[in-house]
Write a protein that holds these residues in place. Structure first.
Motif, PDB file in Angstrom:
ATOM      1  N   ALA A 201      -9.058 -12.671  -0.796  1.00  0.00           N
ATOM      2  CA  ALA A 201      -8.971 -11.992   0.357  1.00  0.00           C
ATOM      3  C   ALA A 201      -8.044 -10.916   0.756  1.00  0.00           C
ATOM      4  O   ALA A 201      -8.232  -9.764   1.316  1.00  0.00           O
ATOM      5  CB  ALA A 201      -8.347 -13.234   1.298  1.00  0.00           C
ATOM      6  N   MET A 202      -7.092 -10.669  -0.161  1.00  0.00           N
ATOM      7  CA  MET A 202      -6.064  -9.523  -0.377  1.00  0.00           C
ATOM      8  C   MET A 202      -6.880  -8.472  -0.928  1.00  0.00           C
ATOM      9  O   MET A 202      -6.984  -7.058  -0.158  1.00  0.00           O
ATOM     10  CB  MET A 202      -5.164  -9.894  -1.256  1.00  0.00           C
ATOM     11  N   TYR A 203      -7.474  -8.686  -1.947  1.00  0.00           N
ATOM     12  CA  TYR A 203      -8.666  -7.340  -2.406  1.00  0.00           C
ATOM     13  C   TYR A 203      -9.410  -6.893  -1.360  1.00  0.00           C
ATOM     14  O   TYR A 203      -9.767  -5.706  -1.212  1.00  0.00           O
ATOM     15  CB  TYR A 203      -9.085  -7.736  -3.840  1.00  0.00           C
ATOM     16  N   ALA A 204     -10.111  -7.651  -0.807  1.00  0.00           N
ATOM     17  CA  ALA A 204     -11.171  -7.345   0.379  1.00  0.00           C
ATOM     18  C   ALA A 204     -10.460  -6.495   1.346  1.00  0.00           C
ATOM     19  O   ALA A 204     -10.942  -5.578   1.965  1.00  0.00           O
ATOM     20  CB  ALA A 204     -11.594  -8.562   0.847  1.00  0.00           C
ATOM     21  N   VAL A 205      -9.129  -6.859   2.028  1.00  0.00           N
ATOM     22  CA  VAL A 205      -8.796  -6.126   3.147  1.00  0.00           C
ATOM     23  C   VAL A 205      -8.082  -4.886   2.431  1.00  0.00           C
ATOM     24  O   VAL A 205      -8.050  -4.017   3.253  1.00  0.00           O
ATOM     25  CB  VAL A 205      -7.669  -7.076   3.817  1.00  0.00           C
TER      26      VAL A 205
ATOM     27  N   GLY B 251      -8.742  -0.589   3.601  1.00  0.00           N
ATOM     28  CA  GLY B 251      -7.441   0.087   4.203  1.00  0.00           C
ATOM     29  C   GLY B 251      -6.427  -0.527   4.748  1.00  0.00           C
ATOM     30  O   GLY B 251      -5.149   0.052   5.051  1.00  0.00           O
ATOM     31  N   GLY B 252      -6.269  -1.922   4.455  1.00  0.00           N
ATOM     32  CA  GLY B 252      -5.023  -2.739   4.399  1.00  0.00           C
ATOM     33  C   GLY B 252      -4.996  -3.339   5.719  1.00  0.00           C
ATOM     34  O   GLY B 252      -6.002  -3.331   6.646  1.00  0.00           O
ATOM     35  N   GLY B 253      -4.156  -4.540   5.912  1.00  0.00           N
ATOM     36  CA  GLY B 253      -4.207  -5.483   7.280  1.00  0.00           C
ATOM     37  C   GLY B 253      -4.057  -6.783   6.592  1.00  0.00           C
ATOM     38  O   GLY B 253      -3.632  -7.120   5.547  1.00  0.00           O
ATOM     39  N   ILE B 254      -4.656  -7.640   7.557  1.00  0.00           N
ATOM     40  CA  ILE B 254      -4.382  -9.152   7.046  1.00  0.00           C
ATOM     41  C   ILE B 254      -5.916  -9.795   7.307  1.00  0.00           C
ATOM     42  O   ILE B 254      -6.588  -9.475   8.066  1.00  0.00           O
ATOM     43  CB  ILE B 254      -3.529  -9.945   8.234  1.00  0.00           C
TER      44      ILE B 254
ATOM     45  N   ASP C 281       0.828  -1.291   0.010  1.00  0.00           N
ATOM     46  CA  ASP C 281       0.003  -0.024  -0.034  1.00  0.00           C
ATOM     47  C   ASP C 281       0.854   1.184  -0.231  1.00  0.00           C
ATOM     48  O   ASP C 281       1.855   1.108   0.733  1.00  0.00           O
ATOM     49  CB  ASP C 281      -0.862   0.019   1.219  1.00  0.00           C
ATOM     50  N   GLY C 282       0.539   2.271  -0.751  1.00  0.00           N
ATOM     51  CA  GLY C 282       1.362   3.427  -0.907  1.00  0.00           C
ATOM     52  C   GLY C 282       2.643   3.349  -1.769  1.00  0.00           C
ATOM     53  O   GLY C 282       3.153   4.306  -1.908  1.00  0.00           O
ATOM     54  N   PHE C 283       2.905   2.223  -2.306  1.00  0.00           N
ATOM     55  CA  PHE C 283       3.917   2.029  -3.337  1.00  0.00           C
ATOM     56  C   PHE C 283       4.109   3.021  -4.418  1.00  0.00           C
ATOM     57  O   PHE C 283       4.969   3.654  -4.969  1.00  0.00           O
ATOM     58  CB  PHE C 283       4.556   0.693  -3.756  1.00  0.00           C
ATOM     59  N   LYS C 284       2.592   3.118  -5.198  1.00  0.00           N
ATOM     60  CA  LYS C 284       2.646   3.993  -6.294  1.00  0.00           C
ATOM     61  C   LYS C 284       3.073   5.360  -6.069  1.00  0.00           C
ATOM     62  O   LYS C 284       3.854   6.127  -6.978  1.00  0.00           O
ATOM     63  CB  LYS C 284       1.316   3.801  -6.891  1.00  0.00           C
TER      64      LYS C 284
ATOM     65  N   ALA D  80       0.942  -2.827   3.863  1.00  0.00           N
ATOM     66  CA  ALA D  80       0.802  -4.073   3.094  1.00  0.00           C
ATOM     67  C   ALA D  80      -0.777  -4.630   3.458  1.00  0.00           C
ATOM     68  O   ALA D  80      -1.437  -4.599   4.752  1.00  0.00           O
ATOM     69  CB  ALA D  80       1.577  -5.095   3.910  1.00  0.00           C
ATOM     70  N   SER D  81      -1.269  -5.058   2.309  1.00  0.00           N
ATOM     71  CA  SER D  81      -2.495  -5.717   2.582  1.00  0.00           C
ATOM     72  C   SER D  81      -2.448  -7.188   2.096  1.00  0.00           C
ATOM     73  O   SER D  81      -1.719  -7.646   1.101  1.00  0.00           O
ATOM     74  CB  SER D  81      -3.642  -5.285   1.437  1.00  0.00           C
ATOM     75  N   ILE D  82      -2.685  -7.999   3.025  1.00  0.00           N
ATOM     76  CA  ILE D  82      -2.290  -9.551   3.102  1.00  0.00           C
ATOM     77  C   ILE D  82      -3.769 -10.216   3.072  1.00  0.00           C
ATOM     78  O   ILE D  82      -4.220 -10.337   4.172  1.00  0.00           O
ATOM     79  CB  ILE D  82      -1.474 -10.050   4.343  1.00  0.00           C
TER      80      ILE D  82
END
Length: 377
Positions: free
Chosen positions: A344-348, A352-355, A239-242, A320-322
């Motif tokens: 699951a990754m797209y949902a989290v 706003g991110g997380g696991i 997250d935020g890499f772009k 990170a979104s995991i």
């Protein structure tokens, strides 16, 4: 036994040692062949010389109407003369000797070398022989003479003087060619290994790419199905890499990806796999872990990713979104596990991110346009 001797040679000298030994064996075989050829040439020379001698002796005797005693008198010391008509022996200059072995004309032809004659092993000695036809007669004279090849000591002196430089050059050439061939094979092997590595690894991070990940995932599924085990597949999106790429440039973004790859590799076990499958997407293949163990490693990975990264004398942060999918609960093949971990990754990420662990609700909420879940959980 030869293998044991080879194993006793230090490995770094083994190739050179084997090459020198085989080259020396080759030189020895060449010398033996040259020696045998020299003996054959000597034999041919002796036969031709005997034929010339016999013809000269017969010509000097003027045998217009020769009698056997007159013809046998042509046998000089060291020579034997046999008068034959067809296969019949009419007279033999050595028949007066009790130890002389009779000569059979038919046996002579078995060892003919050329049109002038051949050789004969008689009483442990080697004799050369030749036939001379008598004028105005069906009879022939057979001349036999002891053949003595050059002694071994003389041959060794000749070989040493004439063949030392060629033999040394041959050994040097074989060693040089061996090193060239070894260099070429090593270089080809290195290039092949490099191409295989590039085909299975990400060039920026050095991590396994999607091809190698899928191969390991298929093998892990086969082992887990056989042993009734479980494992986890975790999809990670930064997250935020772009924003880092847009503000600091792609070089800074590459440095961040390399650091994240190093951190992820450090927080997993040696049996696990960390792969990079896209621009800012990573995958963790967590071997032989239940849900709690997988969540623990993913939490450590998220914490490592969240730590600041130093780029160009400044610090940047990414999140990170995991998304996690468990085998066999969330899928029993590569495609299903990958899709559920992605969901699951797209949902989290949408939250706003997380696991997040995959669930039926996850597959229906906050997914990218066009993404659906047709597999019940």
């Amino acid at each position: 036994m030869p293998q044991q001797l080879i194993n006793r040679i230090p490995e770094k000298h083994r190739f050179l040692s084997i090459l020198v030994i085989t080259s020396m064996l080759g030189v020895a075989l060449i010398l033996v062949s040259v020696y045998n050829a020299s003996r054959d040439l000597e034999l041919l020379h002796a036969i031709d010389s005997l034929h010339r001698y016999a013809s000269a002796q017969l010509h000097s005797a003027h045998p217009d109407a020769p009698d056997p005693e007159h013809l046998l008198a042509l046998a000089a010391p060291g020579y034997r003369v046999v008068l034959v008509r067809g296969e019949e022996v009419l007279a033999d200059s050595s028949m007066d000797s009790e130890s002389a072995t009779p000569v059979k004309p038919a046996v002579l032809e078995e060892n003919r070398v050329n049109e002038h004659g051949g050789y004969l092993d008689l009483d442990g000695r080697m004799l050369t022989w030749t036939r001379v036809r008598l004028p105005k007669s069906r009879a022939q004279l057979i001349f036999l003479h002891d053949f003595e090849a050059g002694d071994m000591a003389s041959m060794i002196q000749v070989y040493f003087r004439r063949l030392l430089i060629p033999a040394g050059f041959y050994i040097w050439l074989m060693v040089w060619m061996g090193y060239v061939l070894r260099y070429l094979t090593d270089e080809l092997s290195r290039q092949k290994e490099e191409m295989e590595y590039l085909a299975l690894h990400d060039t920026l991070s050095g991590l396994p790419n999607r091809n190698l990940l899928n191969d390991r995932l298929e093998k892990r599924i086969a082992v887990s199905q056989r042993d009734r085990g479980c494992f986890a597949l975790a999809m990670i999106d930064l997250d935020g890499f772009k924003d880092i790429n847009d503000t600091l440039g792609h070089d800074a973004g590459d440095a961040v990806l390399q650091e994240i790859a190093r951190r992820l590799s450090a927080c997993v076990r040696s049996v696990d796999t960390v792969a990079r499958v896209g621009g800012d997407e990573f995958v963790l293949l967590l071997d032989d872990l239940d849900t709690a163990g997988s969540l623990d490693i993913c939490q450590r990975a998220a914490a490592e990713i969240a730590r600041p990264v130093s780029v160009r004398d400044s610090e940047v942060r990414v999140g990170a979104s995991i998304g996690i999918a468990m085998f066999p609960r969330h899928g029993e093949d590569v495609e299903m596990l990958t899709r559920h971990a992605d969901q699951a990754m797209y949902a989290v990420k949408a939250d706003g991110g997380g696991i997040r662990l995959y669930s039926a609700e996850t597959s229906r909420e906050n997914l990218p346009t066009g993404t659906t879940n047709t597999v019940p959980v």
